[in-house]
Write a protein that holds these residues in place. Structure first.
Motif, PDB file in Angstrom:
ATOM      1  N   UNK A  30     -52.575  27.756   6.200  1.00 63.85           N
ATOM      2  CA  UNK A  30     -51.973  26.487   5.762  1.00 63.85           C
ATOM      3  C   UNK A  30     -51.170  25.832   6.889  1.00 63.85           C
ATOM      4  N   UNK A  31     -50.560  26.632   7.752  1.00 65.67           N
ATOM      5  CA  UNK A  31     -49.873  26.057   8.907  1.00 65.67           C
ATOM      6  C   UNK A  31     -50.853  25.312   9.806  1.00 65.67           C
ATOM      7  N   UNK A  32     -52.020  25.897  10.021  1.00 65.94           N
ATOM      8  CA  UNK A  32     -53.035  25.241  10.846  1.00 65.94           C
ATOM      9  C   UNK A  32     -53.522  23.957  10.211  1.00 65.94           C
ATOM     10  N   UNK A  33     -53.707  23.977   8.901  1.00 66.18           N
ATOM     11  CA  UNK A  33     -54.148  22.769   8.199  1.00 66.18           C
ATOM     12  C   UNK A  33     -53.120  21.651   8.364  1.00 66.18           C
ATOM     13  N   UNK A  34     -51.843  21.979   8.163  1.00 69.38           N
ATOM     14  CA  UNK A  34     -50.784  20.969   8.267  1.00 69.38           C
ATOM     15  C   UNK A  34     -50.735  20.376   9.673  1.00 69.38           C
ATOM     16  N   UNK A  35     -50.667  21.245  10.674  1.00 68.05           N
ATOM     17  CA  UNK A  35     -50.536  20.783  12.058  1.00 68.05           C
ATOM     18  C   UNK A  35     -51.773  20.005  12.512  1.00 68.05           C
ATOM     19  N   UNK A  36     -52.945  20.544  12.231  1.00 68.33           N
ATOM     20  CA  UNK A  36     -54.180  19.918  12.731  1.00 68.33           C
ATOM     21  C   UNK A  36     -54.451  18.577  12.072  1.00 68.33           C
ATOM     22  N   UNK A  37     -54.278  18.485  10.762  1.00 70.49           N
ATOM     23  CA  UNK A  37     -54.607  17.237  10.079  1.00 70.49           C
ATOM     24  C   UNK A  37     -53.594  16.135  10.393  1.00 70.49           C
ATOM     25  N   UNK A  38     -52.314  16.482  10.498  1.00 68.23           N
ATOM     26  CA  UNK A  38     -51.327  15.475  10.903  1.00 68.23           C
ATOM     27  C   UNK A  38     -51.606  15.011  12.334  1.00 68.23           C
ATOM     28  N   UNK A  39     -51.920  15.946  13.219  1.00 65.99           N
ATOM     29  CA  UNK A  39     -52.208  15.603  14.606  1.00 65.99           C
ATOM     30  C   UNK A  39     -53.432  14.709  14.720  1.00 65.99           C
ATOM     31  N   UNK A  40     -54.497  15.051  14.004  1.00 63.61           N
ATOM     32  CA  UNK A  40     -55.730  14.252  14.071  1.00 63.61           C
ATOM     33  C   UNK A  40     -55.496  12.851  13.507  1.00 63.61           C
ATOM     34  N   UNK A  41     -54.720  12.761  12.436  1.00 64.74           N
ATOM     35  CA  UNK A  41     -54.399  11.441  11.873  1.00 64.74           C
ATOM     36  C   UNK A  41     -53.671  10.582  12.895  1.00 64.74           C
ATOM     37  N   UNK A  42     -52.678  11.140  13.553  1.00 62.52           N
ATOM     38  CA  UNK A  42     -51.931  10.396  14.572  1.00 62.52           C
ATOM     39  C   UNK A  42     -52.813  10.055  15.770  1.00 62.52           C
ATOM     40  N   UNK A  43     -53.681  10.969  16.149  1.00 59.73           N
ATOM     41  CA  UNK A  43     -54.595  10.719  17.274  1.00 59.73           C
ATOM     42  C   UNK A  43     -55.492   9.525  16.982  1.00 59.73           C
ATOM     43  N   UNK A  44     -56.030   9.462  15.768  1.00 56.88           N
ATOM     44  CA  UNK A  44     -56.922   8.357  15.404  1.00 56.88           C
ATOM     45  C   UNK A  44     -56.169   7.028  15.423  1.00 56.88           C
ATOM     46  N   UNK A  45     -54.971   7.006  14.846  1.00 58.30           N
ATOM     47  CA  UNK A  45     -54.192   5.768  14.799  1.00 58.30           C
ATOM     48  C   UNK A  45     -53.846   5.287  16.214  1.00 58.30           C
ATOM     49  N   UNK A  46     -53.250   6.163  17.009  1.00 56.25           N
ATOM     50  CA  UNK A  46     -52.782   5.768  18.341  1.00 56.25           C
ATOM     51  C   UNK A  46     -53.952   5.438  19.265  1.00 56.25           C
TER      52      UNK A  46
END
Length: 275
Positions: free
Chosen positions: A70-86
């Motif tokens: 679950x830690x990996x899910x939280x970190x990876x999905x938040x990171x990917x979301x920010x990567x796409x936006x920026x």
């Protein structure tokens, strides 16, 4: 006609052999995950389990593996979301807005792809300490986003450059501003590229290890790769148990690929042919 059939048969034979070669490691993980420890050492590793048992799966889950997951899910999905936006906003600005340092900024993004991750571990560690976020999941998101932006901007800028500018000119004539153009014209047209960026970065971050090792220390803050590293150390002799943990760690990516393979293929091939 016969020659065509022979060629087709050879192609299918080659693909079958390639499927066996590439797929057997996963089969190896699955079949040995149902074995007990002694059976793994007493029988050939490629043999089927004498009796299928889910004990290894229960032991892995009870060991705290789900916390890493679950830690990996939280970190990876938040990171990917920010990567796409920026990256999508930056790519649109670089590709479509003519400002003074346009080319220089794009070159700096490209230069970021040449920076070795390991050369930044000490500076990022010191920055993390000074910000007071050491040993938090949020400490991983910043480096993940920063080092994923160069390749993401490179991909999206190329796709946006292939979009005919006449579409935006027509929107400007109709009174649309930059935000409206980006939201209603650019984003729908670069969906294949965004899918490619998302899947590529998710796979890369899911397997990331160095930053998690340096920026976290508590067992409850470990992500999957670091948890597997510790898991192997704790259960190095129990190979079936370790193989079970490995299989569970790659299973989400396999499921993701099965459901999104069409988007992956579109993202890889879109823009390959230009009218």
């Amino acid at each position: 006609m016969i020659i065509k059939k022979i060629k087709a048969a050879l192609i299918y034979l080659f693909l079958l052999i390639w499927l066996i070669i590439t797929g057997y490691p996963m089969i190896f993980l699955v079949q040995n995950s149902f074995k007990i420890k002694m059976e793994f050492f007493q029988k050939p590793v490629w043999s089927l389990p004498a009796s299928f048992t889910i004990k290894n799966y229960l032991d892995v889950i009870n060991s705290g593996f789900y916390i890493y997951f679950f830690n990996s899910i939280i970190v990876c999905f938040i990171s990917v979301f920010l990567i796409i936006i920026v990256s999508s906003l930056a790519s649109y600005a670089i590709a479509r807005i003519d400002f003074k340092f346009n080319k220089i900024i794009y070159i700096l993004f490209l230069a970021g792809m040449m920076i070795p991750i390991h050369s930044t571990l000490i500076p990022i560690y010191k920055i993390t300490l000074s910000l007071g976020i050491y040993d938090r999941l949020s400490a991983l998101i910043g480096p993940y986003v920063a080092f994923s932006l160069p390749i993401s901007v490179f991909i999206l800028t190329g796709f946006i450059n292939d979009i005919p500018y006449e579409l935006e000119e027509a929107a400007i004539i109709d009174g649309a501003n930059r935000i409206r153009i980006f939201k209603d014209i650019i984003l729908p047209l670069v969906k294949p590229a965004i899918s490619t960026v998302a899947i590529y970065n998710l796979t890369l971050l899911w397997n990331s290890f160095a930053y998690a090792l340096v920026l976290t220390s508590s067992p409850t803050k470990r992500i999957l790769t670091l948890g597997l590293f510790e898991f192997q150390g704790q259960h190095g002799i129990d190979i079936p148990l370790t193989l079970t943990a490995l299989f569970l760690s790659v299973l989400p990516l396999i499921i993701l690929y099965v459901f999104l393979q069409e988007h992956i293929i579109k993202g890889m091939t879109a823009g390959a042919l230009k009218g």
